[in-house]
Write an enzyme that holds these catalytic residues in place. Sequence first.
Site, mmCIF file in Angstrom:
data_model
loop_
_atom_site.group_PDB
_atom_site.id
_atom_site.type_symbol
_atom_site.label_atom_id
_atom_site.label_comp_id
_atom_site.label_asym_id
_atom_site.label_seq_id
_atom_site.Cartn_x
_atom_site.Cartn_y
_atom_site.Cartn_z
ATOM 1 N N LYS A 289 -35.436 14.963 -4.095
ATOM 2 C CA LYS A 289 -35.754 13.545 -3.877
ATOM 3 C C LYS A 289 -37.059 13.097 -4.551
ATOM 4 O O LYS A 289 -37.229 11.931 -4.871
ATOM 5 C CB LYS A 289 -35.859 13.249 -2.376
ATOM 6 C CG LYS A 289 -34.523 13.250 -1.654
ATOM 7 C CD LYS A 289 -34.728 12.775 -0.221
ATOM 8 C CE LYS A 289 -33.490 12.989 0.605
ATOM 9 N NZ LYS A 289 -33.627 12.419 1.952
ATOM 10 N N ASN B 264 -33.565 8.594 -2.922
ATOM 11 C CA ASN B 264 -32.315 9.270 -2.552
ATOM 12 C C ASN B 264 -31.097 8.557 -3.114
ATOM 13 O O ASN B 264 -29.973 8.969 -2.865
ATOM 14 C CB ASN B 264 -32.194 9.386 -1.020
ATOM 15 C CG ASN B 264 -31.818 8.058 -0.398
ATOM 16 O OD1 ASN B 264 -32.236 7.004 -0.873
ATOM 17 N ND2 ASN B 264 -31.029 8.096 0.644
ATOM 18 N N GLY C 283 -44.322 14.440 13.514
ATOM 19 C CA GLY C 283 -43.927 15.133 12.285
ATOM 20 C C GLY C 283 -44.499 14.436 11.073
ATOM 21 O O GLY C 283 -44.772 13.216 11.111
ATOM 22 N N GLY D 121 -41.129 15.509 4.802
ATOM 23 C CA GLY D 121 -40.550 14.595 3.827
ATOM 24 C C GLY D 121 -39.997 13.327 4.453
ATOM 25 O O GLY D 121 -40.206 12.227 3.942
ATOM 26 N N SER D 122 -39.313 13.460 5.576
ATOM 27 C CA SER D 122 -38.673 12.281 6.167
ATOM 28 C C SER D 122 -39.677 11.390 6.907
ATOM 29 O O SER D 122 -39.461 10.187 7.018
ATOM 30 C CB SER D 122 -37.556 12.709 7.114
ATOM 31 O OG SER D 122 -38.068 13.610 8.055
ATOM 32 N N ASN E 19 -48.864 15.504 13.983
ATOM 33 C CA ASN E 19 -48.182 16.657 13.383
ATOM 34 C C ASN E 19 -48.929 17.941 13.702
ATOM 35 O O ASN E 19 -50.132 17.925 13.982
ATOM 36 C CB ASN E 19 -48.116 16.459 11.861
ATOM 37 C CG ASN E 19 -47.160 17.422 11.199
ATOM 38 O OD1 ASN E 19 -46.075 17.676 11.724
ATOM 39 N ND2 ASN E 19 -47.542 17.987 10.062
ATOM 40 N N GLU F 225 -53.482 17.778 8.493
ATOM 41 C CA GLU F 225 -53.763 17.250 7.143
ATOM 42 C C GLU F 225 -52.568 16.453 6.614
ATOM 43 O O GLU F 225 -52.731 15.471 5.896
ATOM 44 C CB GLU F 225 -54.058 18.391 6.157
ATOM 45 C CG GLU F 225 -55.335 19.163 6.428
ATOM 46 C CD GLU F 225 -55.210 20.175 7.571
ATOM 47 O OE1 GLU F 225 -54.080 20.489 7.981
ATOM 48 O OE2 GLU F 225 -56.263 20.636 8.059
HETATM 49 P P1 NAP Z 1 -39.760 18.955 6.359
HETATM 50 O O1 NAP Z 1 -40.255 18.171 5.207
HETATM 51 O O2 NAP Z 1 -39.505 20.404 6.206
HETATM 52 O O3 NAP Z 1 -40.793 18.733 7.594
HETATM 53 C C1 NAP Z 1 -40.653 19.463 8.782
HETATM 54 C C2 NAP Z 1 -41.544 18.884 9.864
HETATM 55 O O4 NAP Z 1 -41.296 19.627 11.065
HETATM 56 C C3 NAP Z 1 -43.048 19.022 9.579
HETATM 57 O O5 NAP Z 1 -43.735 17.955 10.182
HETATM 58 C C4 NAP Z 1 -43.381 20.338 10.298
HETATM 59 O O6 NAP Z 1 -44.724 20.455 10.697
HETATM 60 C C5 NAP Z 1 -42.525 20.197 11.537
HETATM 61 N N1 NAP Z 1 -42.262 21.484 12.151
HETATM 62 C C6 NAP Z 1 -41.449 22.455 11.674
HETATM 63 N N2 NAP Z 1 -41.458 23.519 12.529
HETATM 64 C C7 NAP Z 1 -42.313 23.189 13.537
HETATM 65 C C8 NAP Z 1 -42.717 23.835 14.722
HETATM 66 N N3 NAP Z 1 -42.265 25.054 15.042
HETATM 67 N N4 NAP Z 1 -43.592 23.211 15.538
HETATM 68 C C9 NAP Z 1 -44.058 21.963 15.246
HETATM 69 N N5 NAP Z 1 -43.695 21.288 14.142
HETATM 70 C C10 NAP Z 1 -42.833 21.895 13.292
HETATM 71 O O7 NAP Z 1 -38.386 18.362 6.920
HETATM 72 P P2 NAP Z 1 -37.772 16.887 6.740
HETATM 73 O O8 NAP Z 1 -37.060 16.816 5.454
HETATM 74 O O9 NAP Z 1 -38.820 15.881 7.054
HETATM 75 O O10 NAP Z 1 -36.651 16.904 7.879
HETATM 76 C C11 NAP Z 1 -37.009 16.987 9.233
HETATM 77 C C12 NAP Z 1 -35.777 16.778 10.119
HETATM 78 O O11 NAP Z 1 -35.212 15.499 9.877
HETATM 79 C C13 NAP Z 1 -34.647 17.781 9.869
HETATM 80 O O12 NAP Z 1 -34.125 18.151 11.126
HETATM 81 C C14 NAP Z 1 -33.608 16.989 9.102
HETATM 82 O O13 NAP Z 1 -32.288 17.416 9.375
HETATM 83 C C15 NAP Z 1 -33.808 15.583 9.688
HETATM 84 N N6 NAP Z 1 -33.425 14.523 8.751
HETATM 85 C C16 NAP Z 1 -32.477 13.628 9.171
HETATM 86 C C17 NAP Z 1 -32.105 12.592 8.331
HETATM 87 C C18 NAP Z 1 -31.051 11.615 8.794
HETATM 88 O O14 NAP Z 1 -30.493 10.902 7.967
HETATM 89 N N7 NAP Z 1 -30.785 11.539 10.070
HETATM 90 C C19 NAP Z 1 -32.679 12.460 7.066
HETATM 91 C C20 NAP Z 1 -33.657 13.393 6.673
HETATM 92 C C21 NAP Z 1 -34.009 14.424 7.529
HETATM 93 P P3 NAP Z 1 -45.813 21.111 9.694
HETATM 94 O O15 NAP Z 1 -46.159 20.030 8.722
HETATM 95 O O16 NAP Z 1 -46.927 21.487 10.600
HETATM 96 O O17 NAP Z 1 -45.147 22.292 9.040
#
Ligand code: NAP
Length: 306
Positions: free
Chosen positions: A70, A91, A130, A133-134, A154, A158
């Site tokens: 993306k 996207n 959080g 990316g999203s 978060n 940072e």
């Molecule tokens: P990402 O970029 O990998 O970000 C993950 C986030 O989760 C970060 O803020 C991370 O914190 C946090 N995290 C991960 N493990 C953790 C833990 N054990 N304790 C506390 N925080 C934790 O993921 P993303 O792309 O944003 O996606 C996140 C979620 O959104 C996924 O479940 C995805 O399926 C969902 N999503 C849904 C849609 C939709 O259309 N409904 C679209 C996009 C994404 P740190 O920064 O501290 O690592």
Amino acid sequence: MINGKTSVFGLLGNPVEHTLSPFIHNLLYEETQYNGTYNPFFVPTGQLEYAVKAIKGLSLKGLNVTVPYKIDVMSYLDYIDPVAKRIGACNTINVEADELVGYNTDWLGLKKSCDYEGIQLDGQHCVVIGAGGSARAVAMMCYYSNAASIRIVNRTIEKAEQICRYVNEAKAEDCNDRCEVTFGALESQKHLETQSILFQTTSVGMHPHYDATPLDHVFAESERPDYASLFKQVAAVIDIIYNPKETLTMRLAKEHGVKAVNGLGMLFFQAVCAFEIWTGILLEQEQLERALKKLEIHVYGQETDR
Ligand code: NAP
């Protein structure tokens, strides 16, 4: 039925095996009698540029882009919609006057999903849990929906600060001093001072981790979580996870009498917005309702009670 006049759309990603997008777009074609086909395209590492070049080479009508492309895809496009630029991710690619134009329909999809669920953001206080990316699209969506304030919390502070900075830059460019944007650590959210709308954007609670919630981090291991006082100040929870249908965060919210919705609506409406950009066709409310019900039955075996 595919024929010589069928418009071809698709999804660039890696992996793409589990995508729901073809199913959703087929529902939209069915509702609008549109002659289209939507195909997942697995793009191997290092091949993104060639995949994007194929859009014009193969006269594709439009493409979606998913993880992990993306951000990188933006370097191969001719023009990027200003909101997508602020979010820092595209996207959706549309061909306009022979130019490849990049959009972000994730934020629009979430906005439409909130509208659909009757969750008003205008003048509301929003908390985004959080900063991945999203979360940037979610925070920007809150900003464009005229939220009174946005707080980003978060585990890695940072990253929350970075998103806060992006939204503040947008505010400065727009000369908008109405929306207060702050950031903090997860633990800073033990008590919400004002009635807020909570967006859960972390991957915590996703299948198969049904008993995990980022709210666990809000309370120290040694203390008893005081969810009652936390949820007293929560007007609604939107968890952008859609598998499982109900995350632990959502379940806790509902147990405390708070409306909670999952991320299937966001996924559905981001596809609707892409379809509208590509075809110019706007779906009627009944068409949207029918297609979303079919999607819910396909994914969960039943439609959602609203
Ligand atoms: P990402 O970029 O990998 O970000 C993950 C986030 O989760 C970060 O803020 C991370 O914190 C946090 N995290 C991960 N493990 C953790 C833990 N054990 N304790 C506390 N925080 C934790 O993921 P993303 O792309 O944003 O996606 C996140 C979620 O959104 C996924 O479940 C995805 O399926 C969902 N999503 C849904 C849609 C939709 O259309 N409904 C679209 C996009 C994404 P740190 O920064 O501290 O690592």
